[in-house]
Every structure is written in structure tokens, then in C-alpha cells.
Motif scaffolding. Sequence first.
Motif, short mmCIF file in Angstrom:
data_model
loop_
_atom_site.label_atom_id
_atom_site.label_comp_id
_atom_site.label_asym_id
_atom_site.label_seq_id
_atom_site.Cartn_x
_atom_site.Cartn_y
_atom_site.Cartn_z
N ARG A 135 0.86 -1.19 0.00
CA ARG A 135 0.00 0.00 0.00
C ARG A 135 0.90 1.24 0.00
O ARG A 135 1.88 1.31 0.74
N TRP A 136 0.52 2.23 -0.82
CA TRP A 136 1.26 3.49 -0.88
C TRP A 136 1.01 4.29 0.39
O TRP A 136 -0.13 4.49 0.79
N ASN A 137 2.09 4.77 1.03
CA ASN A 137 1.95 5.52 2.28
C ASN A 137 2.38 6.98 2.15
O ASN A 137 2.71 7.62 3.13
N GLN A 138 2.43 7.50 0.94
CA GLN A 138 2.83 8.85 0.57
C GLN A 138 4.35 9.04 0.54
O GLN A 138 4.81 10.13 0.25
N GLN A 139 5.09 7.99 0.81
CA GLN A 139 6.55 8.01 0.67
C GLN A 139 7.05 6.81 -0.14
O GLN A 139 8.00 6.90 -0.89
N LYS A 140 6.39 5.67 0.09
CA LYS A 140 6.80 4.42 -0.57
C LYS A 140 5.66 3.42 -0.45
O LYS A 140 4.64 3.67 0.20
N PHE A 141 5.84 2.27 -1.09
CA PHE A 141 4.88 1.17 -0.93
C PHE A 141 5.35 0.32 0.24
O PHE A 141 6.47 -0.18 0.25
N ASP A 142 4.49 0.16 1.25
CA ASP A 142 4.77 -0.68 2.42
C ASP A 142 4.11 -2.04 2.23
O ASP A 142 2.99 -2.12 1.72
N THR A 143 4.76 -3.09 2.70
CA THR A 143 4.17 -4.41 2.66
C THR A 143 3.03 -4.48 3.66
O THR A 143 3.19 -4.14 4.83
N ILE A 144 1.85 -4.93 3.17
CA ILE A 144 0.71 -5.08 4.07
C ILE A 144 0.21 -6.52 4.10
O ILE A 144 -0.66 -6.86 4.89
N GLY A 145 0.77 -7.37 3.25
CA GLY A 145 0.36 -8.77 3.26
C GLY A 145 1.31 -9.64 2.47
O GLY A 145 1.93 -9.19 1.50
N PHE A 146 1.42 -10.89 2.90
CA PHE A 146 2.25 -11.85 2.17
C PHE A 146 1.70 -13.27 2.30
O PHE A 146 2.41 -14.25 2.13
N ASP A 147 0.41 -13.38 2.55
CA ASP A 147 -0.25 -14.67 2.64
C ASP A 147 -0.61 -15.12 1.22
O ASP A 147 -1.65 -14.73 0.68
N SER A 148 0.24 -15.93 0.62
CA SER A 148 0.04 -16.35 -0.77
C SER A 148 -1.26 -17.10 -0.99
O SER A 148 -1.86 -17.00 -2.05
N SER A 149 -1.75 -17.82 0.03
CA SER A 149 -3.00 -18.56 -0.15
C SER A 149 -4.18 -17.61 -0.36
O SER A 149 -5.15 -17.96 -1.03
N LYS A 150 -4.12 -16.40 0.17
CA LYS A 150 -5.18 -15.41 -0.04
C LYS A 150 -4.89 -14.51 -1.24
O LYS A 150 -5.80 -14.12 -1.96
N LEU A 151 -3.61 -14.17 -1.45
CA LEU A 151 -3.26 -13.23 -2.51
C LEU A 151 -3.24 -13.86 -3.89
O LEU A 151 -3.54 -13.18 -4.88
#
Length: 160
Positions: A135-151
Motif C-alpha cells: 500500500r502506498w503511504n505517501q513516501q513508498k509502498f509498504d508491505t501489508i500482506g504476504f499470505d500467498s493462499s489469499k493473494l
Amino acid sequence: MPQDTSGWAFSGTPISPLLRQFLPEEITKNETSFACYQFRLDDNTIGLITRVPSVYDATSINLSAYHKNSKKITFEAELSETFGDAGDVMSKSTILYRNAAKKWEAILEYYESHEELEEDTNTQSNTYTAYYQYRWNQQKFDTIGFDSSKLAPLFTNMSK
């Protein structure tokens, strides 16, 4: 010999010498970097999509964040790339989208495969696939998820 990229969605136009001064050296170190798209990430930030050199040709698709207030690029990330050589394959694909709150998010699919030829001519293949959500946080993209079974199903559905 460079590939004919005229039909590619990210063929782009060569980046002018005037614009090269604003981009990181990794993008501008040779003449095969191309400007593809720009879009507003937020009120202060322009997202720049470029096609830049990779292992054999300019096939890497990058996102840079140009901040209008500071007149600097403070973030860059590789969105897409495909590479294959001698039984090794790597593929990276990203979907950028706006969530229900109109904020930029991304899902990245990373795949790699390695084939090892055994002495008795059997081929052993090792593969790995992972998904990441940002997700873009106005400075960079931060990781908000890494659950491959859902993504994975979300990525597959969105990429249709």
C-alpha cells in the motif's frame, strides 16, 4: 541485438537527456531506458513507469516516485521482469490498483524455477511462487500482506 518492442504496452519513448538528470543512475546509465507512463500517486507524488535495462535487454518495468515538493525521486521498485537462461526462469508481475478508499495498492507475483540436469539425464525442477501486497503511504509502498493462499486467487482474478 535489441528486440522489436513497438507492439509492447510498455514500449515507451527514449528518456530525454533533460529528464535523465532527475532519475537514478541505474535507470539512465545507458541509452536504453524508456519513459512509459506517469500517474498521480497522491497530491505531492507522481508515479513514473519506466522500462529499463535488465540482463539482456531493456525488459525491466520500474516504478519511481517523484515528489513535487522536494523535486526528488525517493522511491523506486521493480514491478515486472521476466528472465530465463539455461534452465533458470524468474518472473515478476505486479498489478497496481486503487482500493475502496481510492488509495494505491499493489499485488506482486514472484515466480522462479530452476532445473538441474542430473548425471543419469533425469531433470529435477525446483519452483517457488510467492505473492506480496503493498500500500502506498505517501513516501513508498509498504508491505501489508504476504499470505500467498489469499493473494494468489486475488491476483489471478484481477489479472483476467
